[in-house]
Design a protein around this motif. Structure first.
Motif: not given
Length: 220
Positions: A73-74, A77, A18-19
């Motif tokens: 989040g993705t 990032s 997710k990150q």
């Protein structure tokens, strides 16, 4: 060749990340490898309904983020962010795309083209009833895209790259953003799924799955 344990280790490694580490980028040759595993993926009748669009511009990612709750989040990032598009009416047995594909890509003789088209027509009309609605045909195309999606994520895991498949978005709004950006021609394509690739920053959570006995039935 990879051993069974190598492959299982990659499947244990893979999770819905997710990150990602925004400072760490996937080397071009590694991402080309991931794309190649998608391109070489199997699909029904071999007709390749998919198109892979890699979105690297921060501006378009920011617009997508507004309508993609599953990629908060993705999107900012990830090293690489992809949307997979699928063909709509082009996948009909009588479309110009299918006729051209059989002749120029699959390089089939004329008599084989007609035999394959007849089989494909029966499959669409009566076996799977895909022509009952445009959505039925499109959803079938999307099933093919998920094969390529799974292969790309597995291939990424085998070389230590994380990924996250994404369905958490407003379908109409996401398509509108892609259309406005010139990425999507809604007359020919629809949005099937999104996926992000990169390198994790957080520890991997424990993998939870049902037991083999719960998910497998043997008929002997």
């Amino acid at each position: 060749m990879s051993t069974q344990q190598d492959i299982l280790s990659a499947f244990q490694f893979r999770h819905a990340c997710k990150q990602f580490d925004a400072e760490k980028k996937i080397p071009a040759e590694d991402f080309d490898f991931i794309l190649e595993t998608g391109r070489l993926s199997p699909c029904s009748f071999g007709f390749e309904p998919w198109h892979f669009v890699v979105i690297q511009t921060p501006e378009l990612r920011a617009k997508l983020r507004e309508v993609t709750w599953g990629a908060q989040g993705t999107l900012p990032s990830s090293s690489h962010f992809m949307v997979i598009l699928c063909r709509k009416d082009d996948m009909r047995f009588d479309s110009a795309y299918i006729d051209n594909f059989m002749r120029t890509v699959q390089k089939l003789p004329a008599d084989v083209v007609e035999k394959k088209r007849a089989k494909y027509q029966k499959f669409q009309e009566s076996d799977f009833r895909l022509l009952e609605s445009p959505r039925a045909l499109f959803d079938w195309s999307c099933k093919q895209a998920y094969i390529a999606l799974g292969n790309m994520m597995s291939a990424a895991a085998m070389i230590g790259i994380d990924s996250c498949p994404i369905e958490g978005y407003d379908f109409r709004d996401a398509e509108a953003v892609l259309t406005a950006a010139g990425v999507l021609d809604q007359d020919k394509y629809g949005l099937a799924v999104m996926v992000a690739f990169g390198y994790r920053v957080n520890p991997q959570p424990a993998k939870t799955r049902q037991t083999m006995a719960e998910v497998v039935t043997w008929v002997k």
